[in-house]
Design a protein around this motif. Structure first.
Motif, PDB file in Angstrom:
ATOM      1  N   ASP A   1       0.309  19.896  -5.425  1.00 59.52           N
ATOM      2  CA  ASP A   1      -0.408  19.596  -4.191  1.00 59.52           C
ATOM      3  C   ASP A   1      -0.765  18.117  -4.157  1.00 59.52           C
ATOM      4  O   ASP A   1      -1.016  17.498  -5.206  1.00 59.52           O
ATOM      5  CB  ASP A   1      -1.688  20.427  -4.082  1.00 59.52           C
ATOM      6  N   ALA A   2      -0.809  17.551  -2.956  1.00 60.91           N
ATOM      7  CA  ALA A   2      -1.111  16.131  -2.798  1.00 60.91           C
ATOM      8  C   ALA A   2      -2.125  15.931  -1.682  1.00 60.91           C
ATOM      9  O   ALA A   2      -2.171  16.706  -0.717  1.00 60.91           O
ATOM     10  CB  ALA A   2       0.168  15.338  -2.497  1.00 60.91           C
ATOM     11  N   TRP A   3      -2.937  14.896  -1.837  1.00 63.55           N
ATOM     12  CA  TRP A   3      -3.923  14.510  -0.836  1.00 63.55           C
ATOM     13  C   TRP A   3      -3.901  13.002  -0.690  1.00 63.55           C
ATOM     14  O   TRP A   3      -3.512  12.281  -1.627  1.00 63.55           O
ATOM     15  CB  TRP A   3      -5.334  14.925  -1.257  1.00 63.55           C
ATOM     16  N   VAL A   4      -4.311  12.490   0.471  1.00 64.65           N
ATOM     17  CA  VAL A   4      -4.433  11.052   0.663  1.00 64.65           C
ATOM     18  C   VAL A   4      -5.848  10.731   1.122  1.00 64.65           C
ATOM     19  O   VAL A   4      -6.452  11.469   1.900  1.00 64.65           O
ATOM     20  CB  VAL A   4      -3.411  10.513   1.691  1.00 64.65           C
ATOM     21  N   ASP A   5      -6.367   9.621   0.616  1.00 67.97           N
ATOM     22  CA  ASP A   5      -7.702   9.179   0.984  1.00 67.97           C
ATOM     23  C   ASP A   5      -7.678   7.662   1.085  1.00 67.97           C
ATOM     24  O   ASP A   5      -6.903   6.989   0.393  1.00 67.97           O
ATOM     25  CB  ASP A   5      -8.724   9.635  -0.058  1.00 67.97           C
ATOM     26  N   CYS A   6      -8.516   7.116   1.943  1.00 63.63           N
ATOM     27  CA  CYS A   6      -8.564   5.676   2.160  1.00 63.63           C
ATOM     28  C   CYS A   6      -9.671   5.016   1.344  1.00 63.63           C
ATOM     29  O   CYS A   6     -10.035   3.870   1.589  1.00 63.63           O
ATOM     30  CB  CYS A   6      -8.758   5.364   3.638  1.00 63.63           C
ATOM     31  N   SER A   7     -10.208   5.746   0.384  1.00 58.58           N
ATOM     32  CA  SER A   7     -11.294   5.248  -0.451  1.00 58.58           C
ATOM     33  C   SER A   7     -10.949   5.439  -1.919  1.00 58.58           C
ATOM     34  O   SER A   7     -10.205   6.356  -2.282  1.00 58.58           O
ATOM     35  CB  SER A   7     -12.602   5.981  -0.121  1.00 58.58           C
TER      36      SER A   7
ATOM     37  N   SER B   1      -0.817  10.320   8.669  1.00 65.05           N
ATOM     38  CA  SER B   1      -1.788  10.589   7.616  1.00 65.05           C
ATOM     39  C   SER B   1      -2.376   9.304   7.036  1.00 65.05           C
ATOM     40  O   SER B   1      -3.542   9.272   6.633  1.00 65.05           O
ATOM     41  CB  SER B   1      -1.128  11.399   6.495  1.00 65.05           C
ATOM     42  N   LEU B   2      -1.572   8.236   6.999  1.00 64.85           N
ATOM     43  CA  LEU B   2      -2.008   6.974   6.380  1.00 64.85           C
ATOM     44  C   LEU B   2      -2.583   5.983   7.377  1.00 64.85           C
ATOM     45  O   LEU B   2      -3.114   4.942   6.978  1.00 64.85           O
ATOM     46  CB  LEU B   2      -0.830   6.311   5.652  1.00 64.85           C
ATOM     47  N   GLN B   3      -2.481   6.271   8.653  1.00 62.98           N
ATOM     48  CA  GLN B   3      -2.847   5.307   9.691  1.00 62.98           C
ATOM     49  C   GLN B   3      -4.272   4.776   9.509  1.00 62.98           C
ATOM     50  O   GLN B   3      -4.523   3.573   9.619  1.00 62.98           O
ATOM     51  CB  GLN B   3      -2.713   5.962  11.071  1.00 62.98           C
ATOM     52  N   ASP B   4      -5.220   5.666   9.219  1.00 68.06           N
ATOM     53  CA  ASP B   4      -6.611   5.239   9.098  1.00 68.06           C
ATOM     54  C   ASP B   4      -6.831   4.302   7.914  1.00 68.06           C
ATOM     55  O   ASP B   4      -7.819   3.549   7.880  1.00 68.06           O
ATOM     56  CB  ASP B   4      -7.531   6.456   8.960  1.00 68.06           C
ATOM     57  N   CYS B   5      -5.937   4.335   6.935  1.00 67.59           N
ATOM     58  CA  CYS B   5      -6.098   3.492   5.747  1.00 67.59           C
ATOM     59  C   CYS B   5      -5.790   2.025   6.019  1.00 67.59           C
ATOM     60  O   CYS B   5      -6.026   1.168   5.164  1.00 67.59           O
ATOM     61  CB  CYS B   5      -5.215   4.006   4.613  1.00 67.59           C
ATOM     62  N   ARG B   6      -5.282   1.725   7.199  1.00 71.03           N
ATOM     63  CA  ARG B   6      -5.077   0.319   7.560  1.00 71.03           C
ATOM     64  C   ARG B   6      -6.415  -0.416   7.615  1.00 71.03           C
ATOM     65  O   ARG B   6      -6.492  -1.613   7.357  1.00 71.03           O
ATOM     66  CB  ARG B   6      -4.383   0.208   8.912  1.00 71.03           C
ATOM     67  N   ALA B   7      -7.485   0.304   7.933  1.00 70.31           N
ATOM     68  CA  ALA B   7      -8.798  -0.325   8.050  1.00 70.31           C
ATOM     69  C   ALA B   7      -9.340  -0.765   6.693  1.00 70.31           C
ATOM     70  O   ALA B   7     -10.082  -1.745   6.603  1.00 70.31           O
ATOM     71  CB  ALA B   7      -9.783   0.634   8.719  1.00 70.31           C
TER      72      ALA B   7
ATOM     73  N   GLY C   1       1.212  -2.020   6.221  1.00 72.79           N
ATOM     74  CA  GLY C   1       0.470  -3.142   5.668  1.00 72.79           C
ATOM     75  C   GLY C   1      -0.649  -2.739   4.731  1.00 72.79           C
ATOM     76  O   GLY C   1      -1.608  -3.495   4.537  1.00 72.79           O
ATOM     77  N   ILE C   2      -0.544  -1.562   4.118  1.00 77.31           N
ATOM     78  CA  ILE C   2      -1.551  -1.096   3.172  1.00 77.31           C
ATOM     79  C   ILE C   2      -1.102  -1.536   1.779  1.00 77.31           C
ATOM     80  O   ILE C   2      -0.251  -0.897   1.148  1.00 77.31           O
ATOM     81  CB  ILE C   2      -1.718   0.431   3.240  1.00 77.31           C
ATOM     82  N   GLY C   3      -1.674  -2.619   1.280  1.00 77.34           N
ATOM     83  CA  GLY C   3      -1.175  -3.235   0.059  1.00 77.34           C
ATOM     84  C   GLY C   3      -1.772  -2.714  -1.221  1.00 77.34           C
ATOM     85  O   GLY C   3      -1.253  -2.979  -2.300  1.00 77.34           O
ATOM     86  N   LYS C   4      -2.876  -1.966  -1.133  1.00 76.14           N
ATOM     87  CA  LYS C   4      -3.545  -1.482  -2.341  1.00 76.14           C
ATOM     88  C   LYS C   4      -3.299   0.011  -2.462  1.00 76.14           C
ATOM     89  O   LYS C   4      -3.703   0.790  -1.594  1.00 76.14           O
ATOM     90  CB  LYS C   4      -5.040  -1.792  -2.263  1.00 76.14           C
ATOM     91  N   ARG C   5      -2.644   0.404  -3.564  1.00 74.85           N
ATOM     92  CA  ARG C   5      -2.188   1.785  -3.705  1.00 74.85           C
ATOM     93  C   ARG C   5      -2.586   2.336  -5.065  1.00 74.85           C
ATOM     94  O   ARG C   5      -2.317   1.711  -6.088  1.00 74.85           O
ATOM     95  CB  ARG C   5      -0.669   1.851  -3.535  1.00 74.85           C
ATOM     96  N   ILE C   6      -3.215   3.491  -5.057  1.00 76.18           N
ATOM     97  CA  ILE C   6      -3.664   4.144  -6.281  1.00 76.18           C
ATOM     98  C   ILE C   6      -3.037   5.525  -6.361  1.00 76.18           C
ATOM     99  O   ILE C   6      -3.150   6.317  -5.427  1.00 76.18           O
ATOM    100  CB  ILE C   6      -5.196   4.278  -6.315  1.00 76.18           C
ATOM    101  N   LEU C   7      -2.368   5.806  -7.468  1.00 71.98           N
ATOM    102  CA  LEU C   7      -1.891   7.155  -7.749  1.00 71.98           C
ATOM    103  C   LEU C   7      -2.882   7.805  -8.698  1.00 71.98           C
ATOM    104  O   LEU C   7      -3.026   7.398  -9.852  1.00 71.98           O
ATOM    105  CB  LEU C   7      -0.493   7.124  -8.372  1.00 71.98           C
ATOM    106  N   ASP C   8      -3.565   8.812  -8.220  1.00 73.23           N
ATOM    107  CA  ASP C   8      -4.598   9.542  -8.956  1.00 73.23           C
ATOM    108  C   ASP C   8      -3.942  10.835  -9.438  1.00 73.23           C
ATOM    109  O   ASP C   8      -3.871  11.817  -8.716  1.00 73.23           O
ATOM    110  CB  ASP C   8      -5.768   9.799  -7.990  1.00 73.23           C
ATOM    111  N   ILE C   9      -3.450  10.831 -10.699  1.00 74.59           N
ATOM    112  CA  ILE C   9      -2.510  11.849 -11.138  1.00 74.59           C
ATOM    113  C   ILE C   9      -3.135  12.869 -12.078  1.00 74.59           C
ATOM    114  O   ILE C   9      -3.996  12.546 -12.886  1.00 74.59           O
ATOM    115  CB  ILE C   9      -1.288  11.185 -11.830  1.00 74.59           C
ATOM    116  N   ARG C  10      -2.677  14.106 -11.944  1.00 74.39           N
ATOM    117  CA  ARG C  10      -2.989  15.175 -12.887  1.00 74.39           C
ATOM    118  C   ARG C  10      -1.739  16.034 -13.023  1.00 74.39           C
ATOM    119  O   ARG C  10      -1.362  16.749 -12.102  1.00 74.39           O
ATOM    120  CB  ARG C  10      -4.152  16.033 -12.394  1.00 74.39           C
ATOM    121  N   SER C  11      -1.071  15.944 -14.168  1.00 73.07           N
ATOM    122  CA  SER C  11       0.198  16.650 -14.322  1.00 73.07           C
ATOM    123  C   SER C  11       0.418  17.020 -15.776  1.00 73.07           C
ATOM    124  O   SER C  11       0.151  16.225 -16.686  1.00 73.07           O
ATOM    125  CB  SER C  11       1.363  15.789 -13.831  1.00 73.07           C
TER     126      SER C  11
END
Length: 391
Positions: A57-63, A85-91, A122-132
């Protein structure tokens, strides 16, 4: 030499270096030759054929505040839906992708597509928060190349694990913040028809060669490969903090550091680079070392780093987005203009003429070892397909 000839000379030297059979890998090199010699593998064109996320399962968050929740679930991997899904993360200029599950080809598609859409927005900061708990070696390599190309920070929280194939993702991250257990063990082909050690070795040799090349281009030690070929599959070797550091799996990625050094010196100045290096030494000594009897989590490590970096003049006014831990700084300075139709990206994804999905071939998988399991780990440890090779 006249200053106007310097760029041309550097280009000629860099071109010559790329033809050398043994690439320079010194982390202390301060010339343009080292930058040209450690290029990451370019990401290939993305196949936007329909695919569903499986075994996870995957989720996206802008924080970056994961304590507030995982964010919105990813229900579709089409370009249009991911863009929405990612549009709000532009802010905020930041996306945190939380993934809980096995490393499969659909996860690789997720990593590729989210990185591409984030770049388009243009979302330049990306975090993969992984559990596998593990999965496919080939899928991990494919996902790792996308991660390395798209500048991801990788988190393993204290309430998460990163076992087996997941370790390969750590090799690719630009920055790795690890609080949870990281474990590794041997590859094995579940549906193998081998009747001897020689036949089994031949089955795995192609995967082994690809794995060694992957580790080399991402600056990870061959010791990772050695563990993947020697630790019995029925067990799990948990990597210590010292091993994670020595094997190139934690903290800043040495290859990416080589690529960025001269670029940062030109763009931000040599003083910026010196302060950044000094911060990283202090960060490693003060923020990532567990105190006896106390377990750290990612949030605590981040809090320590954010407080520490002020002593070194970060975030830097001149280069805020290049400052250490910039992925936690909030809004970006400028937001690119994007055509209403999404530019070139919308001409091929999700269209009726999308390429057919490629035929599925047997993949090398890493099978989770017998370790204490939570309910989530039990789901991630589902039996591999009969024809898959596992770790």
């Amino acid at each position: 030499m006249s200053p106007r000839w310097i760029p041309l000379a550097l280009c000629l030297v860099a071109s010559a270096c790329t033809q050398q059979p043994a690439p320079q890998t010194s982390a202390n090199a301060d010339t343009s030759e080292s930058v040209a010699a450690v290029q990451r593998k370019p990401q290939s064109d993305i196949d936007w054929s329909p695919v569903r996320l499986e075994a996870g399962d995957a989720w996206v968050d802008c924080s970056s505040d994961y304590r507030a929740g995982n964010g919105l679930p990813v229900l579709s991997l089409t370009y249009i839906d991911l863009r929405q899904s990612l549009q709000d993360c532009r802010a905020t200029g930041l996306i945190r992708l939380r993934y809980d599950g096995k490393i499969t080809m659909s996860f690789a598609a997720l990593a590729e597509r989210v990185g591409r859409v984030a770049g388009d927005l243009g979302i330049g900061k990306r975090i993969l928060d992984i559990r596998s708990a593990g999965g496919s070696v080939e899928a991990a390599i494919r996902a790792g190349d996308a991660i390395g190309e798209n500048d991801w920070t990788i988190w393993v929280r204290s309430d998460s694990i990163c076992h087996s194939a997941c370790v390969l993702l750590l090799a690719a991250g630009d920055m790795r913040v690890i609080a949870g257990p990281v474990g590794i063990h041997r590859m094995v082909r579940v549906g193998s028809s081998a009747t001897s050690r020689k036949e089994l070795g031949e089955e795995l040799r192609r995967v082994s060669d690809e794995l060694l090349n992957y580790l080399e281009r991402n600056g990870a030690s061959n010791e990772v490969y050695n563990l993947m070929t020697t630790v019995p599959n029925r067990t799990l070797h948990l990597l210590t903090d010292d091993e994670l550091d020595r094997y190139g799996l934690s903290g800043p990625n040495a290859v990416e550091d080589d690529l960025n050094r001269i670029r940062l010196a030109r763009r931000c100045g040599t003083d910026f680079v010196r302060r950044r290096d000094a911060f990283r030494r202090a960060y490693d000594a003060q923020c990532t070392q567990d105190e006896p009897g106390k377990d750290q989590d990612v949030a605590e490590i981040n809090t320590c780093g954010l407080g520490l970096r002020e002593r070194f003049g970060f975030p830097d006014v001149r280069c805020p987005n290049d400052s250490p831990m910039a992925e936690l700084d909030g809004a970006i300075l400028a937001m690119p203009d994007i055509p209403e139709n999404g530019g070139e990206a919308l001409k091929h994804p999700d269209s009726a003429v999308s390429k057919a999905a490629p035929a599925v071939k047997p993949t090398a998988r890493i099978r989770p070892a017998a370790v204490p399991e939570t309910q989530g780990e039990q789901e991630a440890a589902a039996p591999a397909d009969a024809d898959d090779a596992t770790l």
